[in-house]
Design a protein around this motif. Structure first.
Motif, mmCIF file in Angstrom:
data_model
loop_
_atom_site.group_PDB
_atom_site.id
_atom_site.type_symbol
_atom_site.label_atom_id
_atom_site.label_comp_id
_atom_site.label_asym_id
_atom_site.label_seq_id
_atom_site.Cartn_x
_atom_site.Cartn_y
_atom_site.Cartn_z
ATOM 1 N N GLU A 73 0.950 -1.253 0.142
ATOM 2 C CA GLU A 73 0.005 -0.036 -0.084
ATOM 3 C C GLU A 73 0.787 1.256 -0.186
ATOM 4 O O GLU A 73 1.975 1.300 0.767
ATOM 5 C CB GLU A 73 -0.747 0.163 1.229
ATOM 6 N N LYS A 74 0.673 2.059 -0.794
ATOM 7 C CA LYS A 74 1.264 3.396 -1.170
ATOM 8 C C LYS A 74 0.155 4.632 -0.571
ATOM 9 O O LYS A 74 -0.951 4.084 -0.758
ATOM 10 C CB LYS A 74 1.701 3.592 -2.366
ATOM 11 N N PRO A 75 0.455 5.550 -0.623
ATOM 12 C CA PRO A 75 -0.428 6.599 -0.601
ATOM 13 C C PRO A 75 -1.195 6.699 -1.920
ATOM 14 O O PRO A 75 -0.574 6.650 -3.083
ATOM 15 C CB PRO A 75 0.557 8.042 -0.326
ATOM 16 N N PRO A 76 -2.618 7.042 -2.058
ATOM 17 C CA PRO A 76 -3.185 7.134 -3.216
ATOM 18 C C PRO A 76 -2.852 8.192 -4.253
ATOM 19 O O PRO A 76 -2.202 8.889 -3.704
ATOM 20 C CB PRO A 76 -4.590 7.530 -2.681
ATOM 21 N N TYR A 77 -2.794 7.753 -5.278
ATOM 22 C CA TYR A 77 -2.430 8.611 -6.458
ATOM 23 C C TYR A 77 -3.358 8.596 -7.554
ATOM 24 O O TYR A 77 -4.399 7.582 -7.480
ATOM 25 C CB TYR A 77 -0.726 8.470 -6.678
ATOM 26 N N PHE A 78 -3.348 9.488 -8.622
ATOM 27 C CA PHE A 78 -4.143 9.469 -9.485
ATOM 28 C C PHE A 78 -4.565 8.168 -10.377
ATOM 29 O O PHE A 78 -5.516 7.488 -10.605
ATOM 30 C CB PHE A 78 -4.029 10.513 -10.538
ATOM 31 N N GLY A 79 -3.344 7.287 -10.425
ATOM 32 C CA GLY A 79 -3.537 6.085 -11.304
ATOM 33 C C GLY A 79 -3.957 4.871 -10.490
ATOM 34 O O GLY A 79 -4.289 3.867 -10.887
ATOM 35 N N CYS A 80 -3.984 5.156 -9.324
ATOM 36 C CA CYS A 80 -4.525 4.052 -8.058
ATOM 37 C C CYS A 80 -5.014 4.951 -7.213
ATOM 38 O O CYS A 80 -4.282 4.882 -5.901
ATOM 39 C CB CYS A 80 -3.316 3.213 -7.951
ATOM 40 N N PRO A 81 -6.339 5.117 -7.078
ATOM 41 C CA PRO A 81 -6.907 5.807 -5.642
ATOM 42 C C PRO A 81 -6.734 5.130 -4.596
ATOM 43 O O PRO A 81 -7.029 5.725 -3.554
ATOM 44 C CB PRO A 81 -8.309 6.091 -6.376
ATOM 45 N N SER A 82 -6.835 3.638 -4.563
ATOM 46 C CA SER A 82 -6.938 3.008 -3.325
ATOM 47 C C SER A 82 -5.387 3.104 -2.641
ATOM 48 O O SER A 82 -5.440 2.752 -1.433
ATOM 49 C CB SER A 82 -7.336 1.629 -3.567
ATOM 50 N N GLY A 83 -4.540 3.346 -3.278
ATOM 51 C CA GLY A 83 -3.208 3.064 -2.885
ATOM 52 C C GLY A 83 -2.583 1.720 -2.878
ATOM 53 O O GLY A 83 -1.430 1.417 -2.546
ATOM 54 N N TYR A 117 -8.420 -8.179 -3.233
ATOM 55 C CA TYR A 117 -7.701 -7.311 -2.181
ATOM 56 C C TYR A 117 -7.957 -6.046 -2.082
ATOM 57 O O TYR A 117 -7.872 -4.961 -1.175
ATOM 58 C CB TYR A 117 -6.074 -7.726 -2.145
ATOM 59 N N GLY A 118 -8.365 -5.484 -3.222
ATOM 60 C CA GLY A 118 -8.748 -3.859 -3.507
ATOM 61 C C GLY A 118 -7.665 -3.318 -4.162
ATOM 62 O O GLY A 118 -7.635 -1.974 -3.914
ATOM 63 N N CYS A 119 -6.885 -3.873 -4.703
ATOM 64 C CA CYS A 119 -5.972 -3.180 -5.551
ATOM 65 C C CYS A 119 -6.474 -2.504 -6.755
ATOM 66 O O CYS A 119 -7.270 -2.864 -7.372
ATOM 67 C CB CYS A 119 -4.592 -4.456 -6.218
ATOM 68 N N GLY A 120 -5.741 -1.416 -6.900
ATOM 69 C CA GLY A 120 -6.138 -0.535 -8.202
ATOM 70 C C GLY A 120 -5.344 -0.681 -9.434
ATOM 71 O O GLY A 120 -5.634 -0.164 -10.358
ATOM 72 N N THR A 121 -4.039 -1.421 -9.048
ATOM 73 C CA THR A 121 -3.256 -1.936 -10.099
ATOM 74 C C THR A 121 -2.310 -2.912 -9.901
ATOM 75 O O THR A 121 -2.388 -3.527 -8.705
ATOM 76 C CB THR A 121 -2.478 -0.545 -10.698
#
Length: 150
Positions: A73-83, A117-121
């Motif tokens: 998990e990273k801080p959310p960013y535009f390419g991956c709002p969930s982080g 898991y909820g990954c955005g990317t």
């Protein structure tokens, strides 16, 4: 030949680690130390807390293909709002079982794990051999890694 797909358990971990090392060797990695202890530690910890999952392909009573997905998990960013990001690794198929769709099925199964898991990317640093598979699945080049949008 029938191929069975199942999730990695502690019982298969030694074989999984050997296959991971074989994958790294095939990709040209230099072996200047014994990687097994670090891999054992990593997989034990992250399988236990649910931040690593792997699917295996089994044929004729032995593991012939592996896959792995680590969740970070990273801080959310535009390419991956969930982080939440899935890091794909350990994609390996025994040379005698290649070109049978095994890698694609394993890839699909771990990508679905990332989705749950909820990954955005999903990201991977692809070997030359893997680029065609990942591109055909929908991954796109993004700097030094490939990415598949979920």
């Amino acid at each position: 030949m029938t191929v069975e797909y199942r999730r990695l358990t502690e019982k298969e971990l030694d074989t999984f680690i050997e296959m991971r090392i074989n994958q790294l060797r095939e990709e040209g990695a230099e072996e200047d130390f014994d990687l097994r202890p670090a891999l054992e530690d990593y997989y034990h910890r992250h399988m236990a807390d649910g931040t690593f999952v792997s699917w295996l392909a089994v044929a004729e009573g032995r593991i012939v293909g592996t896959s792995g997905m680590s969740f970070v998990e990273k801080p959310p960013y535009f390419g991956c709002p969930s982080g939440r990001i899935g890091l794909l690794s350990s994609m390996f198929t025994d040379p005698d079982y290649r070109r049978m769709g095994i890698a694609r099925e394993l890839l699909h199964r771990v990508v679905e794990e990332a989705r749950k898991y909820g990954c955005g990317t999903v990201q991977i640093t692809a070997s030359d051999m893997g680029v065609k598979l990942y591109t055909s699945y929908g991954f796109v080049h993004n700097g030094n890694f490939m990415q598949y949008k979920l």
